[in-house]
Design an enzyme around this catalytic site. Structure first.
Site, PDB file in Angstrom:
ATOM      1  CG  HIS A  98      -2.099   0.904   1.111  1.00  0.00           C
ATOM      2  ND1 HIS A  98      -2.161   1.957   0.217  1.00  0.00           N
ATOM      3  CD2 HIS A  98      -3.295   0.912   1.774  1.00  0.00           C
ATOM      4  CE1 HIS A  98      -3.324   2.573   0.331  1.00  0.00           C
ATOM      5  NE2 HIS A  98      -4.032   1.963   1.272  1.00  0.00           N
TER       6      HIS A  98
ATOM      7  CG  HIS B 233      -5.543   5.885  -0.893  1.00  0.00           C
ATOM      8  ND1 HIS B 233      -6.212   4.689  -0.871  1.00  0.00           N
ATOM      9  CD2 HIS B 233      -5.580   6.309  -2.197  1.00  0.00           C
ATOM     10  CE1 HIS B 233      -6.653   4.382  -2.080  1.00  0.00           C
ATOM     11  NE2 HIS B 233      -6.281   5.354  -2.899  1.00  0.00           N
TER      12      HIS B 233
ATOM     13  CE1 TYR C  96      -4.356   5.474   5.912  1.00  0.00           C
ATOM     14  CE2 TYR C  96      -4.690   4.698   3.662  1.00  0.00           C
ATOM     15  CZ  TYR C  96      -5.200   5.083   4.892  1.00  0.00           C
ATOM     16  OH  TYR C  96      -6.556   5.078   5.106  1.00  0.00           O
TER      17      TYR C  96
END
Length: 368
Positions: free
Chosen positions: A169, A172, A174
């Site tokens: 990931h 977004h 993060y």
């Protein structure tokens, strides 16, 4: 709708998919103390039974004390959590599906509305998760090195448990994305820099460690976004040239597939060309890409959290772009969250049986 192109096989390394449809990772928070339950395993198994080509799990956090801001987000470390994930992948395989965990570190976060906080402060490149908002500590070089190793260990565990791939990931806002963004990465060491390419060093080292742990033949996906959840018009890479300088080192480090997050897949990434993010990423790197963003439903995923309902929409524009070769795989979120049989219904042409989406689906694991 002519959806034939969605139902052709796709093969790459450890992936042998029966179709091009991917279940997008969607945070569910149904894993108490970070441990996936029997119901979580059934939730994913039902999507495999519903003929999803590749399931990407909800974000599951690596072994860092403050990698999560939610006690019910699953962990990808510790005996109990990994045993839960073993049950998940075995259930998916039993149903004939393929799956990868999305491994995650949230970075600097707002405190969760429940009041739960991790045992140590949140960590990030500069203690910020947006301009002017500090809610944690700046990572030391030792913190960074240990975090890279934790990503690698999670990937190694995914392979050991029998998963078919992993997704990193990197989107977004993060942790990895906080390193990409100059507003949240104000470091003056080798993990900072004036250019996006320079600020990608942390991501590159994470990918290299993961590749070292899983070997060359294991499929590695990376999710990226241009936008920020607080600003949908934001672009990390403002030109194709800047995007190439950003993405090429990630691919060179070992990423096999780029998962290009957008709110709406049909929106062009740059002026004077209708290619979307996934289209540009494939054009610039030559690697397979996953498109995502309001596929099959009106509205968008972020609106769903605000209580907006959605209705089924045509896939004609999606298949037009896919037939043109813009991207290779299509990630679907809300339709699969509310209906495990969405793929089977699309394949059978049962468009009259497609469901809309309401916020109630966010508060349960829909099993039928």
């Amino acid at each position: 709708m002519n959806t034939n192109s969605l139902f052709t096989p796709f093969t790459l390394k450890t992936l042998n998919l029966k179709n091009r449809i991917v279940m997008a990772p969607m945070t569910r928070s149904f894993s108490p103390n970070g441990v996936p339950t029997d119901e979580v395993a059934t939730y994913y198994q039902k999507r495999a039974e519903g003929e999803v080509g590749l399931i990407l799990s909800e974000g599951t956090v690596i072994n860092r004390p403050s990698s999560s801001n939610d006690a019910n987000v699953p962990h990808f470390h510790g005996d109990k959590s990994l045993a839960g994930w073993k049950q998940v992948i075995d259930s998916v395989h039993l149903a004939g599906g393929q799956m990868g965990p999305q491994i995650w570190h949230m970075g600097i976060m707002d405190n969760h509305h429940s009041g739960w906080v991790p045992p140590v402060p949140f960590e990030g490149p500069s203690g910020l998760n947006r301009p002017g908002f500090s809610n944690g500590t700046t990572m030391t070089t030792n913190d960074i090195e240990n975090t890279i190793l934790a990503f690698g260990k999670a990937a190694a565990d995914a392979k050991r448990l029998g998963f078919d791939c992993i997704e990193i990931h990197g989107a977004h806002d993060y942790l990895i994305d906080q390193f990409f963004w100059d507003a949240t990465n104000q470091r003056t060491d080798n993990y900072g820099g004036k250019t996006l390419a320079e600020r990608s060093r942390f991501a590159v080292e994470v990918i290299k460690e993961i590749r070292k742990q899983v070997g060359e033949d294991f499929a590695v996906i990376m999710r990226l976004s241009q936008f920020k959840p607080s600003d949908y018009t934001f672009k990390l890479a403002k030109t194709p040239q800047e995007m190439e300088a950003w993405l090429s080192p990630l691919v060179d480090a070992g990423v096999d597939i780029l998962h290009c997050s957008q709110r709406r897949f049909w929106e062009p990434e740059f002026e004077d060309n209708d290619l979307n993010f996934a289209g540009w990423a494939k054009k610039l790197t030559g690697k397979p890409t996953i498109t995502v963003g309001s596929v099959g439903l009106s509205g968008d995923f972020f609106g769903a959290f605000a209580g907006e309902s959605s209705q089924p929409t045509s896939l004609d524009e999606l298949t037009r772009r896919m037939d043109r070769g813009d991207f290779d795989l299509v990630a679907v979120g809300r339709p699969l969250l509310s209906d495990p049989n969405w793929v089977a219904k699309i394949k059978a042409g049962k468009n009259d049986q497609l469901k809309g989406f309401s916020k109630e689906a966010l508060s349960a694991l829909v099993l039928e």
